[in-house]
Design an enzyme around this catalytic site. Structure first.
Site, PDB file in Angstrom:
ATOM      1  N   GLY A  19       0.817  -1.216   0.000  1.00  7.76           N
ATOM      2  CA  GLY A  19       0.000   0.000   0.000  1.00  7.76           C
ATOM      3  C   GLY A  19       0.845   1.257   0.000  1.00  7.76           C
ATOM      4  O   GLY A  19       0.461   2.269   0.600  1.00  7.76           O
ATOM      5  N   GLY A  20       1.977   1.219  -0.703  1.00  3.87           N
ATOM      6  CA  GLY A  20       2.947   2.315  -0.616  1.00  3.87           C
ATOM      7  C   GLY A  20       2.718   3.478  -1.555  1.00  3.87           C
ATOM      8  O   GLY A  20       3.582   4.357  -1.656  1.00  3.87           O
ATOM      9  N   GLY A  21       1.568   3.520  -2.234  1.00  2.10           N
ATOM     10  CA  GLY A  21       1.326   4.610  -3.171  1.00  2.10           C
ATOM     11  C   GLY A  21       0.204   5.540  -2.794  1.00  2.10           C
ATOM     12  O   GLY A  21      -0.113   6.467  -3.546  1.00  2.10           O
ATOM     13  N   ASP A  68      -3.134  -7.251  -5.595  1.00  2.80           N
ATOM     14  CA  ASP A  68      -4.120  -7.453  -4.543  1.00  2.80           C
ATOM     15  C   ASP A  68      -3.430  -8.303  -3.475  1.00  2.80           C
ATOM     16  O   ASP A  68      -3.150  -9.486  -3.699  1.00  2.80           O
ATOM     17  CB  ASP A  68      -5.344  -8.173  -5.113  1.00  2.80           C
ATOM     18  CG  ASP A  68      -6.387  -8.505  -4.052  1.00  2.80           C
ATOM     19  OD1 ASP A  68      -6.126  -8.284  -2.846  1.00  2.80           O
ATOM     20  OD2 ASP A  68      -7.470  -9.002  -4.435  1.00  2.80           O
ATOM     21  N   ASN A  95       1.883  -2.418   5.522  1.00  2.00           N
ATOM     22  CA  ASN A  95       1.120  -1.195   5.797  1.00  2.00           C
ATOM     23  C   ASN A  95      -0.323  -1.255   5.298  1.00  2.00           C
ATOM     24  O   ASN A  95      -1.224  -0.696   5.921  1.00  2.00           O
ATOM     25  CB  ASN A  95       1.846  -0.012   5.148  1.00  2.00           C
ATOM     26  CG  ASN A  95       0.970   1.208   5.009  1.00  2.00           C
ATOM     27  OD1 ASN A  95       0.672   1.906   5.973  1.00  2.00           O
ATOM     28  ND2 ASN A  95       0.519   1.479   3.780  1.00  2.00           N
ATOM     29  N   TYR A 160     -11.743  -5.859  11.782  1.00  2.00           N
ATOM     30  CA  TYR A 160     -10.495  -5.105  11.685  1.00  2.00           C
ATOM     31  C   TYR A 160      -9.733  -5.112  13.007  1.00  2.00           C
ATOM     32  O   TYR A 160      -8.528  -5.355  13.042  1.00  2.00           O
ATOM     33  CB  TYR A 160     -10.807  -3.674  11.251  1.00  2.00           C
ATOM     34  CG  TYR A 160      -9.632  -2.733  11.219  1.00  2.00           C
ATOM     35  CD1 TYR A 160      -8.660  -2.827  10.231  1.00  2.00           C
ATOM     36  CD2 TYR A 160      -9.505  -1.718  12.171  1.00  2.00           C
ATOM     37  CE1 TYR A 160      -7.584  -1.953  10.197  1.00  2.00           C
ATOM     38  CE2 TYR A 160      -8.433  -0.840  12.146  1.00  2.00           C
ATOM     39  CZ  TYR A 160      -7.474  -0.954  11.159  1.00  2.00           C
ATOM     40  OH  TYR A 160      -6.417  -0.076  11.131  1.00  2.00           O
ATOM     41  N   THR A 162      -9.936  -7.283  15.384  1.00  2.00           N
ATOM     42  CA  THR A 162      -9.459  -8.646  15.615  1.00  2.00           C
ATOM     43  C   THR A 162      -8.150  -8.888  14.874  1.00  2.00           C
ATOM     44  O   THR A 162      -7.191  -9.446  15.430  1.00  2.00           O
ATOM     45  CB  THR A 162     -10.507  -9.664  15.160  1.00  2.00           C
ATOM     46  OG1 THR A 162     -11.714  -9.473  15.921  1.00  2.00           O
ATOM     47  CG2 THR A 162     -10.021 -11.090  15.352  1.00  2.00           C
ATOM     48  N   ALA A 163      -8.095  -8.465  13.626  1.00  2.00           N
ATOM     49  CA  ALA A 163      -6.874  -8.630  12.834  1.00  2.00           C
ATOM     50  C   ALA A 163      -5.721  -7.862  13.458  1.00  2.00           C
ATOM     51  O   ALA A 163      -4.583  -8.365  13.505  1.00  2.00           O
ATOM     52  CB  ALA A 163      -7.112  -8.167  11.398  1.00  2.00           C
TER      53      ALA A 163
END
Length: 256
Positions: A19-21, A68, A95, A160, A162-163
């Site tokens: 998710g670096g963009g 993905d 991230n 979320y 929980t994760a």
């Protein structure tokens, strides 16, 4: 972004960010490039414009791939391509996440599985994929982005939270298992960081005021606050820190 500290050992390092963009991830990419690191990242959408901006700013172009992260085979392939491009990944930042709001009663099995696939499963398999390269390189650092939401017992996104609790447990176990290989695993739990997404979707004056009232430090969190902490955890400056959870939240929660 502001260069608050320089970490010379990050220059030339092969860094991989999920998710670096976009969002905080884009600030992380910017921050590592400012340190002279070689950055690869994945996200779901095309990142050509962002890569052009980073290359113009730093003279270094990040290596971007569309992926993905819930597709583990694709994630492994992206990590392998990053290693081919920049050398073995020695800094991994997990991230990417999806904190879509939901109630417990509306959660289906498919939604639950997809939420864990993005927010927890991808983290584990990214960690697994970089271990061999880090071991061969003599060590490495992994930063797993968690959240203070589970420590606060927040309602509104139980899959979320929980994760995120799972991320902390996973980080501690991997730190113990791979410490002999000089591979460090730490988790970082941001508070309410005012990214564009947060401002557009969740921030109201009333909600923000109430949250700041819970903080020890009466100021808003900015993406740079998270970048600085991730750079520290990725560098030799934190060489004897592993298996830890660092909260960067203005003092809402306390750890220990």
């Amino acid at each position: 972004m502001t260069l608050n500290a320089t970490f010379p050992d990050l220059r030339g390092r092969s860094v991989f960010i999920t998710g670096g963009g976009a969002g905080i991830g884009a600030f992380l990419t910017d921050g590592f490039l400012a340190q002279g690191a070689k950055v690869s990242f994945v996200q779901r959408s095309d990142a050509t414009a962002f890569c052009n901006e980073m290359e113009e700013k730093h003279g270094l172009r990040p290596h971007a791939q569309t992926c993905d992260i819930s597709d583990i085979a694709a994630l492994r392939s992206s990590l392998a391509a990053a290693a081919d491009e920049h050398g073995p990944v020695t800094v991994l930042v997990n991230n990417a996440a999806n904190d879509a709001r939901h109630t417990a009663e509306e959660v289906t099995e498919d939604f639950w599985d997809q939420s864990q696939a993005i927010n927890l499963k991808s983290y584990f398999f990214a960690c697994q994929a970089v271990v061999a390269g880090m071991r061969a390189a003599g060590g490495g650092a992994v930063v797993n982005m968690s959240s203070i939401s589970y420590m606060m017992g927040n309602a509104g996104y139980p899959a979320y939270t929980t994760a995120n609790a799972g991320i902390n447990g996973m980080t501690r176990s991997l730190a113990r298992e791979f410490g002999p290989d000089k591979i460090r695993f730490n988790a970082l739990a941001p508070g309410w960081v005012l990214t564009e997404k947060q401002i557009e979707q969740w921030v109201t004056p009333e909600a923000l005021a109430a949250h700041i009232d819970r903080q020890c430090l009466k100021d808003t969190l900015k993406p740079q606050d998270i970048v600085d902490a991730v750079l520290f955890l990725s560098s030799a400056s934190s060489r004897m820190m592993t298996g830890q959870l660092m909260a960067v939240d203005g003092g809402v929660v306390v750890t220990g």
